[in-house]
Design a protein around this motif. Structure first.
Motif, mmCIF file in Angstrom:
data_model
loop_
_atom_site.group_PDB
_atom_site.id
_atom_site.type_symbol
_atom_site.label_atom_id
_atom_site.label_comp_id
_atom_site.label_asym_id
_atom_site.label_seq_id
_atom_site.Cartn_x
_atom_site.Cartn_y
_atom_site.Cartn_z
ATOM 1 N N ALA A 7 0.734 -1.513 0.075
ATOM 2 C CA ALA A 7 0.052 0.230 -0.262
ATOM 3 C C ALA A 7 0.699 0.907 0.097
ATOM 4 O O ALA A 7 0.152 2.619 -0.429
ATOM 5 C CB ALA A 7 -1.015 0.270 1.477
ATOM 6 N N GLY A 8 2.243 0.946 0.463
ATOM 7 C CA GLY A 8 3.397 2.133 1.254
ATOM 8 C C GLY A 8 3.184 2.933 -1.180
ATOM 9 O O GLY A 8 4.374 4.054 -0.313
ATOM 10 N N ILE A 9 2.952 1.800 -1.957
ATOM 11 C CA ILE A 9 3.566 2.555 -3.003
ATOM 12 C C ILE A 9 2.719 3.341 -3.666
ATOM 13 O O ILE A 9 2.917 4.575 -3.821
ATOM 14 C CB ILE A 9 3.647 1.273 -3.890
ATOM 15 C CG1 ILE A 9 4.421 -0.082 -3.486
ATOM 16 C CG2 ILE A 9 3.529 1.338 -5.259
ATOM 17 C CD1 ILE A 9 6.209 1.266 -3.965
ATOM 18 N N HIS A 10 1.735 2.813 -3.315
ATOM 19 C CA HIS A 10 0.292 4.438 -3.386
ATOM 20 C C HIS A 10 1.133 5.405 -3.014
ATOM 21 O O HIS A 10 0.462 6.900 -3.923
ATOM 22 C CB HIS A 10 -0.772 3.755 -3.293
ATOM 23 C CG HIS A 10 -2.508 4.987 -3.702
ATOM 24 N ND1 HIS A 10 -2.722 4.260 -5.074
ATOM 25 C CD2 HIS A 10 -2.410 6.103 -4.022
ATOM 26 C CE1 HIS A 10 -2.924 5.199 -5.970
ATOM 27 N NE2 HIS A 10 -3.504 5.905 -4.633
ATOM 28 N N LYS A 11 1.247 5.957 -1.613
ATOM 29 C CA LYS A 11 1.614 6.711 -1.525
ATOM 30 C C LYS A 11 2.867 7.858 -1.820
ATOM 31 O O LYS A 11 2.923 9.234 -2.000
ATOM 32 C CB LYS A 11 2.403 7.036 0.003
ATOM 33 C CG LYS A 11 2.842 7.696 0.485
ATOM 34 C CD LYS A 11 3.776 7.861 1.220
ATOM 35 C CE LYS A 11 5.036 7.524 1.832
ATOM 36 N NZ LYS A 11 6.237 6.981 2.748
#
Lengths: 211, 211, 211, 211
Positions: free
Chosen positions: A109-113
């Motif tokens: 999910a951090g990739i989206h950040k």
DNA sequence: CATGAATGAGACTTCATTCAT
DNA sequence: TATGAATGAAGTCTCATTCAT
């Protein structure tokens, strides 16, 4: 001149996975630009040069991470929607739980950040991510809402807007988890599952055709 | 020789404002780390050295931007909530519209994107932003939800989770606007006001005590 | 943190010249690719960053060197040809002497070596150098040969081929000077002026219309 | 599984030759430093490691190329001079034609370009090349000029200078062919044989003892 | 003999910050 | 105050050479 004490390990098979894992961690932690390729290599236990043996540039490394960690996930979600038997409310609830377990609550999910923060500096990544992740995710939720409407479970509202409203809190929470959630900061704690359940209850109540 | 029509004296007083405006634009556009101090200076019409005369480092400049562009805004929202006379549903609707007009739809919202992306690299900014922005914003929405419950308009749900669910789509849309929304990317267009209205309708339907 | 003991000198006026001189020396000594920009800077007495303040890349630095050290020289030669009063044989002799003194025997001639060696790796430099140096130099000698023919001093031979034959030994010697001539190598010594005089005598004898 | 029609045994014997051919091409094309050993190997159809099995370093590989492609050639020229029966003018004309066909017009000539450009960075190569190529080539032309003088065909001019003047245009043309001649550049075309013939005619006219 | 994965020194270039003027 | 020349640490990527298989 080379006094290298440790035996060079030859592991062509497993290297890409190790590099991808290290890259994911670091991209999420530092962002794309601030992640140094040498550190990715070190964390994967190899030298700088080895990284470039597998991925020709930092940008390609990032794309590979996206492909492996995100694209796949969404495809699986789409499969689930296609084969689900129960009510659409239940489907959404299940979708949300799975999403949180397999994505929101993982480094992925951090990739989206990272993308949100840096697309404007790396235009080529923008279209790539839109095609590879955003559009498919959109389709996943839109088709679910359509299913509900088609089966008479949901009111006939603008599909795309509802889909966005459904995804928004999940993404918001994922972003939060990987920014403030990862900092030792007071006053910003939140319980993701509670928020998600609360919001889904609210929205489902709003969506459902009243008896 | 000086063809500059602006009187020198006047300039001095407005310098900080000009620098803050330029910094806001650039931080939002490029992010914190990728913003070059020289460009901030140039866009404000001064030299690099002058920037450092007013703000001793890029980090301090950023804090100043946050203080001026965000903190104030939230305080004004809080005032409105305190003095509002109508129903809480109407208050939320109004809050949302104002929020979008004065924040979501302005560069200020881009700051949130930057913070989310880079807090982990600049730990000192984390607590600062949490105290200055997140906690107050939370309070603003939580108190509004509480008002609705207290007045019997809303069901007695977990206040904080509801507040988060209310804010999430707004923040999500603001982030989107400053990332993909600013890129020439196909397939990711969305109409923010339509989404917000749809989601608020859904949530309010879910919140309201049934007649 | 900066303990820099020497006072930073501010000399915007003279910097470019100093950098160009240092660059010329090093390019000739090492070649284009093998010259490290840091060393150019050091030899000019500045830091690496300062070099980039004046020239945005190594390639641009090289072009600047060519412009300053070569283009100008050829233009001056062309002027001389235009205003010369004596016989064309004398003009050629003079041209050759001047050429050797002001070019062949100076670092400038080394640039030609560098270009010959590396054009194929830096295609952009090829056309630049052809336009800036080769074509003008060709014109310089061709027009002189033409003058001789027009005045009945020389036989009517293919102008361009004669011009090339005239330039060839000069260039050959210049290249030699900057390669083997600069190495401590036995068996390759030669006396440039003697060779040039010998060759010019031979060629003039061949060119002149017999009495 | 092996679809390779070439018998393995045969290959081993030709490996060095294939490597030398590939190395020649690439050294001429890119220069010594810019030639990557991996590409030499690939062009020869072997792996990087194999190259190092035959030549312990890039420098040794280069020396081997020089020995095989140049030294031999000059020796053959020397033989021809020894056994030639006709006039020295004809000998020079023949020498020149052969030189152009077997050297100037082949990749071998490109080696000279490389050496000129990079000796200073690889001092060890300087003496090697001087002994192996330059001195013998010098002797070849000097002895021919001496022959002409001894037979009363040529005037008694400084032998070494004349020899240099004779070689200069050939080398100049060879260099040109492998630098600008290989680039898609306008305005620098020339016809080597025409230039060589023109220059030889001029010089022979100058050399010959007038009747 | 042959392979090709692995290494790591080293090159160009950027940019926050300093400081002489 | 204001300027902008100067610095140098840091980051991406390349490539000759080594060595386990």
């Amino acid at each position: 001149m080379s006094l290298d004490p440790r035996p060079r390990q030859r592991r062509k098979e497993t290297r890409p996975q190790e590099l991808l894992d290290a890259a994911l961690e670091l991209f999420v932690e530092k962002g794309f630009a601030a992640t140094r390729s040498e550190e990715v290599a070190r964390r994967a236990g190899v030298s700088k040069g080895t990284l470039y043996l597998y991925y020709p540039s930092k940008e390609e490394l990032f794309k590979a991470v996206v492909r492996q960690k995100l694209s796949q996930l969404i495809a699986e979600g789409q499969d689930m929607v296609g084969s689900f038997g129960g009510s659409t409310s239940d489907l959404l609830r299940q979708l949300m739980h799975i999403w949180w377990e397999r994505f929101g609550n993982t480094p992925a999910a951090g990739i989206h950040k990272v993308v949100i923060a840096e697309v404007r500096n790396f235009p080529e990544l923008a279209q790539f991510y839109a095609d590879e992740v955003i559009t498919p995710a959109d389709r996943l939720f839109s088709s679910t809402v359509e299913r509900g409407i088609a089966r008479g479970e949901f009111r006939a509202l603008p599909v795309h807007d509802v889909a966005t409203a459904l995804m928004a809190p999940m993404i918001f929470l994922a972003l939060h988890r990987h920014s403030f959630g990862a900092c030792p900061v007071h006053g910003v704690e939140m319980d993701p599952m509670a928020v998600l359940n609360t919001q889904l209850d609210l929205v489902l109540r709003g969506l459902e055709t009243r008896a």
